[in-house]
Design a protein around this motif. Sequence first.
Motif, PDB file in Angstrom:
ATOM      1  N   THR A  39       0.854  -1.188   0.000  1.00  0.00           N
ATOM      2  CA  THR A  39       0.000   0.000   0.000  1.00  0.00           C
ATOM      3  C   THR A  39       0.887   1.234   0.000  1.00  0.00           C
ATOM      4  O   THR A  39       1.863   1.302   0.740  1.00  0.00           O
ATOM      5  N   PHE A  40       0.538   2.195  -0.837  1.00  0.00           N
ATOM      6  CA  PHE A  40       1.288   3.445  -0.956  1.00  0.00           C
ATOM      7  C   PHE A  40       0.303   4.576  -0.705  1.00  0.00           C
ATOM      8  O   PHE A  40      -0.736   4.655  -1.362  1.00  0.00           O
ATOM      9  N   GLY A  64      -4.930   6.526 -12.343  1.00  0.00           N
ATOM     10  CA  GLY A  64      -5.595   5.366 -11.755  1.00  0.00           C
ATOM     11  C   GLY A  64      -4.604   4.337 -11.262  1.00  0.00           C
ATOM     12  O   GLY A  64      -4.905   3.543 -10.387  1.00  0.00           O
ATOM     13  N   LYS A  65      -3.395   4.359 -11.832  1.00  0.00           N
ATOM     14  CA  LYS A  65      -2.331   3.493 -11.328  1.00  0.00           C
ATOM     15  C   LYS A  65      -1.007   4.229 -11.443  1.00  0.00           C
ATOM     16  O   LYS A  65      -0.862   5.138 -12.256  1.00  0.00           O
ATOM     17  N   SER A  86       2.794  -2.302 -10.710  1.00  0.00           N
ATOM     18  CA  SER A  86       2.188  -0.989 -10.531  1.00  0.00           C
ATOM     19  C   SER A  86       1.170  -1.065  -9.398  1.00  0.00           C
ATOM     20  O   SER A  86       0.722  -2.138  -9.020  1.00  0.00           O
ATOM     21  N   LEU A  87       0.840   0.080  -8.874  1.00  0.00           N
ATOM     22  CA  LEU A  87      -0.142   0.167  -7.801  1.00  0.00           C
ATOM     23  C   LEU A  87      -1.374   0.882  -8.335  1.00  0.00           C
ATOM     24  O   LEU A  87      -1.257   1.832  -9.104  1.00  0.00           O
ATOM     25  N   PHE A 143      -4.843   6.304  -1.523  1.00  0.00           N
ATOM     26  CA  PHE A 143      -4.297   4.983  -1.225  1.00  0.00           C
ATOM     27  C   PHE A 143      -4.194   4.171  -2.509  1.00  0.00           C
ATOM     28  O   PHE A 143      -5.195   3.944  -3.185  1.00  0.00           O
ATOM     29  N   TYR A 144      -2.982   3.763  -2.812  1.00  0.00           N
ATOM     30  CA  TYR A 144      -2.709   2.899  -3.961  1.00  0.00           C
ATOM     31  C   TYR A 144      -2.280   1.545  -3.424  1.00  0.00           C
ATOM     32  O   TYR A 144      -1.535   1.469  -2.449  1.00  0.00           O
TER      33      TYR A 144
END
Length: 165
Positions: A39-40, A64-65, A86-87, A143-144
């Motif tokens: 989580t980023f 979106g990512k 990718s997140l 939150f990504y």
Amino acid sequence: SASPPLPPPPPPPPAQRPSLSSCKGRAFIRRWCLGFPDTFALNVTWPSQPSKQQIERMLQALPGKIDLQKLVSFPTHLEATRKGRSLQLKGMILYYGKHYFATFLSQSKHWLLLNDKKVTDLGKWKDLANRAVRGKWQPTVLFYEVKGGSDSTLSLSLFFLCVSQ
């Protein structure tokens, strides 16, 4: 939609940089991530009274990512594990009128609004963005997450972004 401008590429390795005594240019800031996070969190700082146009531009530019290797540096031993990871944007904490609330993406790909009283289905991203602009909702924390996550202990990285006037 267009992605926001990314920071410049990382500076050259120390061996290729001039010595401090001969350096007349700007200093390099390098952000390191010592492990690839599941989580980023991206913290967004706003002017005190952002306009609807500022909120709309930010939401339109919001990717979106994201690919973390474009934002932070990783230790060499993580080279293989971070490629292609990718997140994706999964949630936001929003602010309006001295009140914070959250939106998170459901498994059915609908955005849910969570406030003090109830959970409301807002629909697709376009519906959430339109409502946020109309209501002047300011995204403050994004939150990504890695798609599918991992079995490891949750790891979280923080990054800061400032929206200027």
